[in-house]
Design a protein around this motif. Structure first.
Motif, PDB file in Angstrom:
ATOM      1  N   ASP A 208      -4.316 -11.403  13.460  1.00  0.00           N
ATOM      2  CA  ASP A 208      -5.403 -10.844  14.249  1.00  0.00           C
ATOM      3  C   ASP A 208      -5.158  -9.345  14.418  1.00  0.00           C
ATOM      4  OD1 ASP A 208      -3.135 -11.232  15.722  1.00  0.00           O
ATOM      5  OD2 ASP A 208      -4.159 -11.847  17.563  1.00  0.00           O
ATOM      6  N   LEU A 209      -4.905  -8.691  13.299  1.00  0.00           N
ATOM      7  CA  LEU A 209      -4.602  -7.264  13.322  1.00  0.00           C
ATOM      8  C   LEU A 209      -5.865  -6.446  13.108  1.00  0.00           C
ATOM      9  CD1 LEU A 209      -1.388  -7.205  11.098  1.00  0.00           C
ATOM     10  CD2 LEU A 209      -1.531  -7.299  13.580  1.00  0.00           C
ATOM     11  N   PRO A 210      -5.903  -5.234  13.629  1.00  0.00           N
ATOM     12  CA  PRO A 210      -7.033  -4.344  13.351  1.00  0.00           C
ATOM     13  C   PRO A 210      -7.123  -4.042  11.862  1.00  0.00           C
ATOM     14  CG  PRO A 210      -5.708  -3.530  15.189  1.00  0.00           C
ATOM     15  CD  PRO A 210      -4.944  -4.654  14.577  1.00  0.00           C
ATOM     16  N   THR A 211      -8.340  -3.757  11.413  1.00  0.00           N
ATOM     17  CA  THR A 211      -8.566  -3.500   9.986  1.00  0.00           C
ATOM     18  C   THR A 211      -7.704  -2.351   9.473  1.00  0.00           C
ATOM     19  OG1 THR A 211     -10.846  -4.277  10.195  1.00  0.00           O
ATOM     20  CG2 THR A 211     -10.318  -2.936   8.269  1.00  0.00           C
ATOM     21  N   GLU A 212      -7.574  -1.276  10.263  1.00  0.00           N
ATOM     22  CA  GLU A 212      -6.796  -0.131   9.818  1.00  0.00           C
ATOM     23  C   GLU A 212      -5.341  -0.507   9.594  1.00  0.00           C
ATOM     24  OE1 GLU A 212      -8.602  -0.312  12.516  1.00  0.00           O
ATOM     25  OE2 GLU A 212     -10.351   0.942  12.064  1.00  0.00           O
TER      26      GLU A 212
ATOM     27  N   ARG B  13      -0.818  -1.769   5.848  1.00  0.00           N
ATOM     28  CA  ARG B  13       0.234  -2.682   5.386  1.00  0.00           C
ATOM     29  C   ARG B  13       0.004  -3.057   3.923  1.00  0.00           C
ATOM     30  NH1 ARG B  13       3.220  -5.821   8.628  1.00  0.00           N
ATOM     31  NH2 ARG B  13       2.734  -7.692   7.405  1.00  0.00           N
ATOM     32  N   ARG B  14      -1.244  -3.310   3.597  1.00  0.00           N
ATOM     33  CA  ARG B  14      -1.566  -3.707   2.226  1.00  0.00           C
ATOM     34  C   ARG B  14      -1.247  -2.602   1.240  1.00  0.00           C
ATOM     35  NH1 ARG B  14      -7.472  -5.539   1.885  1.00  0.00           N
ATOM     36  NH2 ARG B  14      -6.552  -7.342   2.957  1.00  0.00           N
ATOM     37  N   LYS B  15      -1.603  -1.368   1.584  1.00  0.00           N
ATOM     38  CA  LYS B  15      -1.352  -0.258   0.682  1.00  0.00           C
ATOM     39  C   LYS B  15       0.142   0.010   0.527  1.00  0.00           C
ATOM     40  CE  LYS B  15      -5.754   2.179   1.303  1.00  0.00           C
ATOM     41  NZ  LYS B  15      -6.408   3.437   1.775  1.00  0.00           N
ATOM     42  N   ALA B  16       0.881  -0.091   1.613  1.00  0.00           N
ATOM     43  CA  ALA B  16       2.329   0.127   1.532  1.00  0.00           C
ATOM     44  C   ALA B  16       2.989  -0.933   0.654  1.00  0.00           C
ATOM     45  CB  ALA B  16       2.936   0.109   2.932  1.00  0.00           C
ATOM     46  N   LEU B  17       2.542  -2.176   0.795  1.00  0.00           N
ATOM     47  CA  LEU B  17       3.095  -3.259   0.002  1.00  0.00           C
ATOM     48  C   LEU B  17       2.741  -3.099  -1.465  1.00  0.00           C
ATOM     49  CD1 LEU B  17       4.758  -5.789   0.373  1.00  0.00           C
ATOM     50  CD2 LEU B  17       2.670  -7.066   0.785  1.00  0.00           C
ATOM     51  N   GLN B  18       1.497  -2.698  -1.727  1.00  0.00           N
ATOM     52  CA  GLN B  18       1.067  -2.492  -3.103  1.00  0.00           C
ATOM     53  C   GLN B  18       1.870  -1.360  -3.746  1.00  0.00           C
ATOM     54  OE1 GLN B  18      -0.768  -4.251  -4.904  1.00  0.00           O
ATOM     55  NE2 GLN B  18      -1.330  -2.974  -6.664  1.00  0.00           N
ATOM     56  N   ALA B  19       2.138  -0.309  -3.001  1.00  0.00           N
ATOM     57  CA  ALA B  19       2.909   0.807  -3.544  1.00  0.00           C
ATOM     58  C   ALA B  19       4.326   0.379  -3.891  1.00  0.00           C
ATOM     59  CB  ALA B  19       2.930   1.960  -2.533  1.00  0.00           C
ATOM     60  N   ALA B  20       4.919  -0.478  -3.057  1.00  0.00           N
ATOM     61  CA  ALA B  20       6.278  -0.955  -3.330  1.00  0.00           C
ATOM     62  C   ALA B  20       6.314  -1.807  -4.588  1.00  0.00           C
ATOM     63  CB  ALA B  20       6.793  -1.746  -2.130  1.00  0.00           C
TER      64      ALA B  20
ATOM     65  N   PRO C 205      -5.968  -4.124 -20.478  1.00  0.00           N
ATOM     66  CA  PRO C 205      -7.196  -4.746 -19.987  1.00  0.00           C
ATOM     67  C   PRO C 205      -7.812  -3.891 -18.897  1.00  0.00           C
ATOM     68  CG  PRO C 205      -5.380  -6.308 -20.085  1.00  0.00           C
ATOM     69  CD  PRO C 205      -4.808  -4.959 -20.354  1.00  0.00           C
ATOM     70  N   SER C 206      -9.133  -3.811 -18.899  1.00  0.00           N
ATOM     71  CA  SER C 206      -9.812  -2.972 -17.915  1.00  0.00           C
ATOM     72  C   SER C 206     -10.230  -3.740 -16.682  1.00  0.00           C
ATOM     73  CB  SER C 206     -11.043  -2.341 -18.555  1.00  0.00           C
ATOM     74  OG  SER C 206     -11.922  -3.359 -19.022  1.00  0.00           O
ATOM     75  N   ALA C 207     -10.173  -5.073 -16.761  1.00  0.00           N
ATOM     76  CA  ALA C 207     -10.634  -5.864 -15.617  1.00  0.00           C
ATOM     77  C   ALA C 207      -9.512  -5.982 -14.616  1.00  0.00           C
ATOM     78  CB  ALA C 207     -11.075  -7.255 -16.083  1.00  0.00           C
ATOM     79  N   GLN C 208      -9.404  -5.010 -13.736  1.00  0.00           N
ATOM     80  CA  GLN C 208      -8.361  -5.020 -12.725  1.00  0.00           C
ATOM     81  C   GLN C 208      -8.998  -5.071 -11.349  1.00  0.00           C
ATOM     82  OE1 GLN C 208      -5.270  -5.265 -13.532  1.00  0.00           O
ATOM     83  NE2 GLN C 208      -5.788  -5.136 -15.681  1.00  0.00           N
ATOM     84  N   ALA C 209      -8.269  -5.682 -10.423  1.00  0.00           N
ATOM     85  CA  ALA C 209      -8.759  -5.737  -9.052  1.00  0.00           C
ATOM     86  C   ALA C 209      -8.740  -4.335  -8.470  1.00  0.00           C
ATOM     87  CB  ALA C 209      -7.887  -6.672  -8.220  1.00  0.00           C
ATOM     88  N   GLU C 210      -9.770  -3.992  -7.690  1.00  0.00           N
ATOM     89  CA  GLU C 210      -9.835  -2.663  -7.115  1.00  0.00           C
ATOM     90  C   GLU C 210      -8.700  -2.446  -6.132  1.00  0.00           C
ATOM     91  OE1 GLU C 210     -14.671  -2.186  -7.283  1.00  0.00           O
ATOM     92  OE2 GLU C 210     -13.577  -1.967  -5.426  1.00  0.00           O
ATOM     93  N   GLU C 211      -8.434  -3.447  -5.322  1.00  0.00           N
ATOM     94  CA  GLU C 211      -7.332  -3.333  -4.371  1.00  0.00           C
ATOM     95  C   GLU C 211      -6.809  -4.714  -4.081  1.00  0.00           C
ATOM     96  OE1 GLU C 211      -7.809  -0.802  -0.917  1.00  0.00           O
ATOM     97  OE2 GLU C 211      -6.877  -2.343   0.271  1.00  0.00           O
ATOM     98  N   PRO C 212      -5.646  -5.098  -4.647  1.00  0.00           N
ATOM     99  CA  PRO C 212      -5.140  -6.438  -4.441  1.00  0.00           C
ATOM    100  C   PRO C 212      -4.750  -6.657  -2.994  1.00  0.00           C
ATOM    101  CG  PRO C 212      -3.510  -5.078  -5.538  1.00  0.00           C
ATOM    102  CD  PRO C 212      -4.772  -4.278  -5.450  1.00  0.00           C
ATOM    103  N   SER C 213      -4.875  -7.876  -2.588  1.00  0.00           N
ATOM    104  CA  SER C 213      -4.519  -8.227  -1.218  1.00  0.00           C
ATOM    105  C   SER C 213      -3.018  -8.204  -1.046  1.00  0.00           C
ATOM    106  CB  SER C 213      -5.045  -9.624  -0.873  1.00  0.00           C
ATOM    107  OG  SER C 213      -4.389 -10.582  -1.663  1.00  0.00           O
ATOM    108  N   ALA C 214      -2.591  -8.192   0.210  1.00  0.00           N
ATOM    109  CA  ALA C 214      -1.163  -8.214   0.486  1.00  0.00           C
ATOM    110  C   ALA C 214      -0.527  -9.480  -0.018  1.00  0.00           C
ATOM    111  CB  ALA C 214      -0.927  -8.083   1.998  1.00  0.00           C
TER     112      ALA C 214
END
Length: 499
Positions: free
Chosen positions: A180-184, A189-196, A407-416
C-alpha cells in the motif's frame, strides 16, 4: 544453556512468514523476535499482530532500525534481511554496526554490487553475512560427502521441479502479499531495482535476458549450486548450458559443470507453474555406490529429507535409507546461532555469493551468445554527415559486425517483480506482461567437449528445429532473435526453491 538471541526481521513477506518466523517462534529457547521492519504500513501492522510484535518494536525502514540501535533503545544480536529487492545498502548499514545478518539470496545482482559486501568483510576482518540457503544445512546434504567421499565422486545430478506459489506456500497462511505504497515510492523502488538488474546483465541485455537471469538463474540454479558446494565444493569450470523451450521465460535450464576434483555436475531446473508439488532430487554416483536424496521445500516445516544409499556387498545389493531429524530451515537457524555466538563460519556468505554471481553471469552470456548476440552494448553509429577526426581510418579497420538485430519488442518499464531475483517471494503484485521471445535453446561453450550421447535430452517443441549441441551437433546454429516465434511467458512468477 544457549543464549537467546534478539533478532530483527526486515521484510515481512511470504518467505519470512512461511519459513523464518515459524522457526523463530518454535525455537523460543534460542531466538526472540525483537523488531519487525517493513515499508508497507498494512503488512507491517498485519504481520506484527499475527506474530505478536508490539507497536514500539515496528519500524518502517532499516535506517529507523539502525537509529534505534544507535540510541540504545533496541538491542540486537542478529538480523534477518528478507526484503524483496535491493539488499546491499541496507545490509551495509547493519553490518557497519557489527551485527551479523542472514540474507535471503540473491545478495546482489552484479559482481560490483556483491564485491562491496565482500570488501567490507575483508576490511573488518570477520564474516558478518550468511546466505539463507536452507538445504545447505539439511542433515542429508551434510552427510553426502560422508557416504561418497570427494575422491570417489563421479557425478552429481541435481534436478528441481518448481511449481507456482500455491503448492509451496498454500499452507503458510501468509497475512498479505500486497503493498500500500504511494505511486512515487513504488516507481522509485522499481527503477532502482531495474537499474541494479541492468548493471548485472549488461547494457546489451534484452528484457528477456534480464528475466531469465533473475527468475531462472539467481532464483533457481543458484540454489542448486549452493547445495552442491556445501558437500563437494564449487563448480570450477562451466562445460555446457542450455535453455528451453523457445519463447518461455524462465522455462527450463540445464547446466553441466566440473568440480575441482574433476567430477561432473549436472543441474536441471524446471519452472512448471501447473505442477502439483515441489520436487528436488539429487543422485550422487561413485564407482561402487549410488546415493539419492529427496529434499522437501523449506516452507514445509514438518517435512524431512531422506537419503538412500545402494551398494553391492558380497554379491548382494544392499540399500540403507535414513530420514533427517529436523527440517532444513530449523537447522539453518541453528547454524546462524552458532555463527553469532561462536563465530562458526557459514557455508555461504559474501565471498561465495560473489563467486556465484560471476559464474551465473557467464551462464547468461553463454545462452545469449547462442542467439548470435552479446550482453555488451554495441557501439552507437554516428548518423550525422560530419565525421570526427580519424573516423574514416577507424571505419576501414573495423570488421563488419555479424551480430543480428536485437528484438524490438521490449517492455517499456518492467515491474519490480520481473526484475527481482526474489521473484516468487517479492509479495508484490503479479508480473505485468509476457517476456520477449527467447531464441536460446541449446548451447555449448566454445572449446568444450560434447556431452555423452547417452545424456537424456528434453523434448523440444514440435514446431521448432532443435540443434542439439550436447550430442555433438555443433554444425547448425540456433535461430536468430528476429526469427523467434511470439513470446510465451510462463503464467506465473516462479517461487524461490530455497523457501
Amino acid at each position: 544453556m544457549p543464549k537467546i538471541l534478539n533478532i530483527a526481521v526486515v521484510g515481512a513477506g511470504t518467505v519470512a512468514q512461511a519459513v523464518h518466523l515459524p522457526v523463530l517462534r518454535r525455537r523460543w529457547d534460542r531466538f526472540s523476535v525483537a523488531a519487525l521492519v517493513d515499508h508497507s504500513p498494512r503488512r507491517r501492522r498485519e504481520a506484527s499482530e499475527v506474530w505478536g510484535i508490539e507497536e514500539e518494536r515496528r519500524y518502517e525502514t532499516v535506517a529507523d532500525l539502525v537509529a534505534a540501535v544507535r540510541a540504545r533503545t533496541l538491542s540486537l544480536d542478529g538480523v534477518l534481511l528478507s526484503t524483496d529487492g535491493l539488499h546491499v545498502d541496507d545490509l551495509l548499514a547493519i553490518v557497519r554496526r557489527g551485527i551479523p545478518v542472514m540474507v535471503e539470496p540473491p545478495l546482489g545482482y552484479s559482481e560490483e554490487e556483491v564485491a562491496k559486501v565482500a570488501e567490507f568483510e575483508r576490511i573488518a576482518g570477520r564474516r558478518l553475512v550468511m546466505l539463507a540457503h536452507p538445504q545447505q544445512y539439511d542433515d542429508s546434504v551434510a552427510r553426502m560427502s560422508e557416504h561418497i567421499a570427494t575422491k570417489d565422486l563421479r557425478m552429481v545430478d541435481h534436478e528441481v521441479l518448481m511449481p507456482a506459489s500455491q503448492p509451496l506456500f498454500g499452507q503458510a497462511h501468509v497475512t498479505t502479499s500486497s503493498y500500500d505504497l504511494p505511486t512515487e515510492q513504488r516507481t522509485a523502488r522499481r527503477k532502482a531495482l531495474q537499474a541494479a538488474v541492468e548493471a548485472g546483465t549488461g547494457d546489451g541485455a534484452t528484457q528477456r535476458d534480464r528475466d531469465l537471469y533473475v527468475k531462472g538463474l539467481l532464483t533457481g540454479v543458484a540454489h542448486q549450486m549452493a547445495v552442491t558446494e556445501a558437500a563437494y565444493g564449487p563448480i570450477e569450470k562451466l562445460v555446457a548450458v542450455r535453455h528451453w523451450p523457445k519463447g518461455v521465460v524462465p522455462g527450463s535450464i540445464e547446466l553441466l559443470g566440473e568440480l575441482g576434483s574433476g567430477a561432473q555436475v549436472r543441474l536441471v531446473w524446471h519452472y512448471l507453474p501447473f505442477a502439483p508439488e515441489y520436487s528436488e532430487t539429487l543422485q550422487v554416483l561413485s564407482a561402487r555406490r549410488r546415493m539419492r536424496l529427496d529434499l522437501p521445500a523449506p516452507s514445509h516445516g514438518d517435512a524431512r529429507s531422506t537419503v538412500s544409499l545402494r551398494e553391492k556387498k558380497s554379491g548382494v545389493v544392499q540399500e540403507v535409507a535414513t530420514t533427517a531429524p529436523k527440517g532444513s530451515a530449523e537447522l539453518m537457524w541453528e547454524a546462524f546461532h552458532a555463527f553469532v555466538e561462536k563465530g562458526e563460519a557459514p557455508l555461504a556468505g559474501a565471498a561465495e555469493a560473489l563467486r556465484q554471481v560471476v559464474l551465473l553471469r557467464e551462464v547468461l552470456a553463454t545462452i545469449v551468445e547462442a542467439d548470435g548476440r552479446s550482453l555488451e552494448a554495441e557501439p552507437e553509429q554516428d548518423s550525422g554527415t560530419e565525421e570526427a577526426p580519424g573516423a574514416e581510418e577507424a571505419a576501414e579497420a573495423e570488421e563488419p559486425s555479424a551480430q543480428p538485430e536485437e528484438p524490438s519488442a521490449q517492455a517499456e518499464e518492467p515491474s519490480a517483480e520481473a526484475a527481482t531475483a526474489n521473484a516468487g517471494r517479492t509479495d508484490e503484485e503479479p508480473a505485468d506482461g509476457a517476456s520477449a521471445p527467447s531464441a536460446t535453446v541449446e548451447v555449448e561453450l566454445p572449446g568444450a567437449e560434447p556431452a555423452p550421447e547417452t545424456l537424456e535430452q528434453p523434448a523440444a517443441p514440435s514446431t521448432e528445429e532443435v540443434v542439439d549441441a550436447w550430442s555433438g551437433g555443433a554444425e547448425g546454429a540456433p535461430a536468430a532473435a528476429e526469427d523467434a516465434p511470439p513470446a510465451t511467458a510462463d503464467p506465473a512468477v516462479p517461487e524461490d526453491p530455497r523457501r
